[in-house]
Design a protein around this motif. Structure first.
Motif, mmCIF file in Angstrom:
data_model
loop_
_atom_site.group_PDB
_atom_site.id
_atom_site.type_symbol
_atom_site.label_atom_id
_atom_site.label_comp_id
_atom_site.label_asym_id
_atom_site.label_seq_id
_atom_site.Cartn_x
_atom_site.Cartn_y
_atom_site.Cartn_z
ATOM 1 N N ASP A 79 28.447 -24.105 26.160
ATOM 2 C CA ASP A 79 27.038 -24.449 26.372
ATOM 3 C C ASP A 79 26.137 -23.238 26.119
ATOM 4 O OD1 ASP A 79 27.815 -27.019 26.998
ATOM 5 O OD2 ASP A 79 26.927 -27.028 29.002
ATOM 6 N N VAL A 80 26.597 -22.053 26.485
ATOM 7 C CA VAL A 80 25.833 -20.837 26.213
ATOM 8 C C VAL A 80 25.718 -20.648 24.698
ATOM 9 C CG1 VAL A 80 25.729 -18.328 26.527
ATOM 10 C CG2 VAL A 80 26.580 -19.787 28.388
ATOM 11 N N ARG A 81 26.850 -20.789 24.021
ATOM 12 C CA ARG A 81 26.854 -20.646 22.556
ATOM 13 C C ARG A 81 25.979 -21.712 21.897
ATOM 14 N NH1 ARG A 81 30.357 -16.980 20.657
ATOM 15 N NH2 ARG A 81 31.870 -16.142 22.140
ATOM 16 N N LYS A 82 26.073 -22.937 22.383
ATOM 17 C CA LYS A 82 25.260 -24.051 21.863
ATOM 18 C C LYS A 82 23.778 -23.744 22.028
ATOM 19 C CE LYS A 82 24.599 -27.610 24.574
ATOM 20 N NZ LYS A 82 24.781 -28.852 25.344
ATOM 21 N N THR A 83 23.413 -23.135 23.135
ATOM 22 C CA THR A 83 22.017 -22.792 23.396
ATOM 23 C C THR A 83 21.492 -21.832 22.341
ATOM 24 O OG1 THR A 83 22.239 -23.187 25.773
ATOM 25 C CG2 THR A 83 20.467 -21.709 25.073
ATOM 26 N N ALA A 84 22.241 -20.796 22.058
ATOM 27 C CA ALA A 84 21.828 -19.829 21.028
ATOM 28 C C ALA A 84 21.748 -20.507 19.658
ATOM 29 C CB ALA A 84 22.799 -18.657 20.987
ATOM 30 N N GLN A 89 18.741 -22.653 15.104
ATOM 31 C CA GLN A 89 18.708 -23.744 14.131
ATOM 32 C C GLN A 89 17.326 -24.411 14.099
ATOM 33 O OE1 GLN A 89 21.287 -27.118 15.041
ATOM 34 N NE2 GLN A 89 21.784 -27.273 12.855
ATOM 35 N N LYS A 90 16.736 -24.618 15.270
ATOM 36 C CA LYS A 90 15.432 -25.302 15.346
ATOM 37 C C LYS A 90 14.287 -24.403 14.881
ATOM 38 C CE LYS A 90 12.164 -28.031 17.496
ATOM 39 N NZ LYS A 90 11.681 -29.186 16.812
ATOM 40 N N PHE A 91 14.260 -23.150 15.352
ATOM 41 C CA PHE A 91 13.093 -22.300 15.129
ATOM 42 C C PHE A 91 13.318 -21.173 14.107
ATOM 43 C CE2 PHE A 91 12.565 -23.871 19.560
ATOM 44 C CZ PHE A 91 11.392 -24.588 19.373
ATOM 45 N N ASN A 92 14.562 -20.876 13.806
ATOM 46 C CA ASN A 92 14.921 -19.805 12.872
ATOM 47 C C ASN A 92 14.427 -18.429 13.324
ATOM 48 O OD1 ASN A 92 16.368 -19.048 10.572
ATOM 49 N ND2 ASN A 92 14.492 -18.937 9.362
ATOM 50 N N GLN A 93 14.167 -18.295 14.603
ATOM 51 C CA GLN A 93 13.747 -17.010 15.171
ATOM 52 C C GLN A 93 13.766 -17.112 16.694
ATOM 53 O OE1 GLN A 93 9.545 -17.201 13.763
ATOM 54 N NE2 GLN A 93 9.032 -16.418 15.779
ATOM 55 N N ILE A 94 13.681 -15.955 17.327
ATOM 56 C CA ILE A 94 13.432 -15.881 18.762
ATOM 57 C C ILE A 94 12.686 -14.581 19.022
ATOM 58 C CG2 ILE A 94 15.714 -14.910 19.289
ATOM 59 C CD1 ILE A 94 15.407 -16.491 22.025
ATOM 60 N N ASP A 95 11.643 -14.695 19.844
ATOM 61 C CA ASP A 95 10.814 -13.548 20.176
ATOM 62 C C ASP A 95 10.973 -13.124 21.637
ATOM 63 O OD1 ASP A 95 9.024 -13.344 17.630
ATOM 64 O OD2 ASP A 95 9.031 -15.470 18.171
ATOM 65 N N VAL A 96 11.284 -14.082 22.499
ATOM 66 C CA VAL A 96 11.410 -13.803 23.925
ATOM 67 C C VAL A 96 12.611 -14.572 24.468
ATOM 68 C CG1 VAL A 96 10.274 -13.878 26.185
ATOM 69 C CG2 VAL A 96 8.887 -13.623 24.123
ATOM 70 N N LEU A 97 13.486 -13.845 25.143
ATOM 71 C CA LEU A 97 14.615 -14.472 25.840
ATOM 72 C C LEU A 97 14.411 -14.240 27.327
ATOM 73 C CD1 LEU A 97 17.407 -15.745 26.224
ATOM 74 C CD2 LEU A 97 18.407 -13.495 25.672
ATOM 75 N N ILE A 98 14.288 -15.325 28.072
ATOM 76 C CA ILE A 98 14.164 -15.257 29.526
ATOM 77 C C ILE A 98 15.481 -15.745 30.123
ATOM 78 C CG2 ILE A 98 12.869 -15.984 31.578
ATOM 79 C CD1 ILE A 98 10.995 -14.612 29.669
ATOM 80 N N ASN A 99 16.315 -14.805 30.566
ATOM 81 C CA ASN A 99 17.576 -15.140 31.242
ATOM 82 C C ASN A 99 17.268 -15.399 32.715
ATOM 83 O OD1 ASN A 99 19.656 -14.955 29.206
ATOM 84 N ND2 ASN A 99 19.251 -12.753 29.156
ATOM 85 N N ASN A 100 17.056 -16.656 33.035
ATOM 86 C CA ASN A 100 16.632 -17.048 34.368
ATOM 87 C C ASN A 100 17.657 -17.913 35.095
ATOM 88 O OD1 ASN A 100 14.588 -17.678 36.535
ATOM 89 N ND2 ASN A 100 14.892 -19.718 35.668
#
Length: 185
Positions: A79-84, A89-100
């Motif tokens: 599930d962690v891997r699926k999340t990444a 896949q959806k956005f082709n980028q990430i700017d902020v990761l909030i590990n909450n």
């Protein structure tokens, strides 16, 4: 709509992944970021609660297609891997990761159960480490930010919170180590 806070207006069209977004701090972060036009990947175990947060984000101005809901249990590595994977896949980028996302259990040295210890450390420490590892190349590319949500009990002992406190101490130290080791220049 929220009142602008210095620096948050720069979230427009950025992508943030918020784990544990179906309630509490994660839900509040999601709603606030939505107010600033930040596209969102939101995780939670409870899809009904996650849908309610998503609906509030839409009310705050995001289009539904700017929000990715991911049902995930961070006790499960896949599930962690699926999340990444789904976020990229959806956005082709990430700017902020909030590990909450986190698990909280009451225990002490007299009644600690090792299976509970393992569960707390898998969700509160291992999953954020793995998710950060998987997304690091994308965060470096965007000069992104990682926010690890912790607790005062990571620094101050409190009766009945042995395992949880230990996990938050580990999260705090992991944050320091990652900050020293990653340069987002």
């Amino acid at each position: 709509m929220a009142t602008p806070v210095s620096g948050l207006c720069s979230l427009k069209n950025k992508v943030a992944l918020v784990t544990g977004a179906s309630s509490g701090i994660g839900a509040d972060v999601a709603r606030l970021f939505a107010s600033y036009g930040c596209r969102l990947a939101l995780t939670g175990r409870n899809m009904e609660a996650l849908q309610q947060v998503t609906d509030k984000c839409v009310e705050r101005g995001l289009d539904k297609d700017e929000i990715l809901m991911i049902q995930a249990d961070f006790e499960v590595e896949s599930d962690v891997r699926k999340t990444a994977e789904q976020t990229i896949q959806k956005f082709n980028q990430i700017d902020v990761l909030i590990n909450n996302a986190g698990v909280y259990l009451n225990d002490s040295v007299e009644n600690v159960i090792l299976e509970n210890f393992d569960r707390v450390f898998v969700v509160n420490v291992r999953a954020p480490l793995l998710l950060t590892h998987l997304l690091a190349p994308y965060l470096i590319k965007t000069k992104g930010t990682v926010v690890n949500v912790s607790s005062i009990v990571g620094r101050v002992s409190m009766r009945g919170l042995l395992t949880y406190s230990m996990s938050k101490s580990a999260m705090d130290h992991m944050t320091r180590c990652i900050a020293d080791g990653l340069c987002f220049d």
